[in-house]
Design an enzyme around this catalytic site. Structure first.
Site, short mmCIF file in Angstrom:
data_model
loop_
_atom_site.label_atom_id
_atom_site.label_comp_id
_atom_site.label_asym_id
_atom_site.label_seq_id
_atom_site.Cartn_x
_atom_site.Cartn_y
_atom_site.Cartn_z
N SER A 150 -4.24 -31.29 4.69
CA SER A 150 -5.19 -32.38 4.96
C SER A 150 -5.63 -32.99 3.64
O SER A 150 -5.64 -32.31 2.60
CB SER A 150 -6.41 -31.85 5.71
OG SER A 150 -7.43 -32.83 5.80
N TYR A 163 -14.04 -26.20 5.75
CA TYR A 163 -12.76 -26.78 6.13
C TYR A 163 -12.00 -27.24 4.89
O TYR A 163 -10.79 -26.98 4.76
CB TYR A 163 -12.99 -27.94 7.10
CG TYR A 163 -11.71 -28.62 7.53
CD1 TYR A 163 -10.75 -27.94 8.26
CD2 TYR A 163 -11.48 -29.97 7.24
CE1 TYR A 163 -9.58 -28.56 8.68
CE2 TYR A 163 -10.32 -30.60 7.65
CZ TYR A 163 -9.37 -29.90 8.36
OH TYR A 163 -8.22 -30.51 8.76
#
Length: 265
Positions: A150, A163
């Site tokens: 990501s 995250y």
């Protein structure tokens, strides 16, 4: 131990066979569709058997070849059983690591340790576990390990420390594995998506709160969709075996960074 099961038996021809984790929804499911349409034989891994069954039926009704193994990559026994079944059925040319997720957007000062632990177990340890177990057979086939990380692993943002840290770890894992495997017949590819609108990612992040999930994308024209990432994955793995796409960052045109968005009222 998580139950392991597969659909109909297939006689794999030893050609392009890809294992896709997180294949029950989102980027994983769309990647399986795109690869199957492109002639890959796909083996789908996820925890939800009903979703996997439906997707394999869809793939085969469109002329593709697919099977599934119910597998929880955060569980050692479940992953061992899945890998044994996969290897017994034939060579693997690509491992597409799509399984992952985010939990919450709490600040560091008040973040829940269990949320962080769950993200690390899935995004980092789970990816490492399945990669380690399939790496030998991938080398035998001059194959590819592809990790979907990501842009959160590139640029941190407030409320996303857990995250972001887990995705940074995934990107580092891919980069270091690439260095460690120089001279070996295997490619290591990192694909880092930016804003991708899927049915489940943001909803799961906010514990099922659909309104909070919708706010993530509100006013942003044309966020990416799972199919955009799937097509990028297909392109990367379809290149010659000697061509390694070390890192591929993909964002919608409306997103310059996490904090620089074209967000319209």
């Amino acid at each position: 131990m998580t139950e392991v099961s597969t659909t109909r038996e297939h006689a794999f021809d030893g050609g392009r066979r890809a294992v896709v984790t997180g294949a029950s929804s989102g980027i994983g499911a769309e990647t399986a569709r795109v690869l199957a349409k492109d002639g890959w034989q796909v083996v789908l891994l996820a925890r939800r058997q009903d979703k996997l069954e439906a997707l394999v039926d869809e793939i085969e009704s469109s002329g593709g070849v697919g099977s599934y193994v119910v597998c929880d990559i955060t569980d050692e026994e479940s992953t061992d059983a899945a890998v044994r079944r996969i290897i017994a059925e034939g060579p693997v040319k690509a491992l597409i690591n799509c399984a992952g997720g985010a939990i919450g957007k709490d600040p560091v000062a008040s973040a829940d340790l269990d949320d962080w632990r769950a993200m690390y177990e899935l995004n980092v340890i789970g990816t490492l576990r399945i990669t380690q177990k399939l790496l030998p057979t991938l080398k035998e086939s001059e194959g590819t390990v592809l990790i979907v990380s990501s842009t959160a692993g590139i640029e941190p943002y407030e409320g996303g420390a857990g995250y972001c840290a887990s995705k940074f770890a995934e990107r580092v894992m891919a980069r270091v594995l690439r260095l460690e495997q120089i001279g070996e017949p295997v490619r290591i590819i990192d694909v880092s998506p930016g804003m991708v609108k899927t049915d489940e990612f943001a909803v799961k992040r906010f514990g099922g709160d659909a309104d909070k999930a919708a706010d993530v994308y509100a006013g942003v024209p044309d966020p990416l969709h799972a199919g955009d990432i799937a097509e990028s994955i297909r392109w990367a793995v379809d290149l010659p075996d000697t061509v390694d796409v070390d890192s591929l960052v993909i964002r919608p045109r409306a997103e310059g960074s996490y904090t620089k968005l074209d967000r319209r009222s």
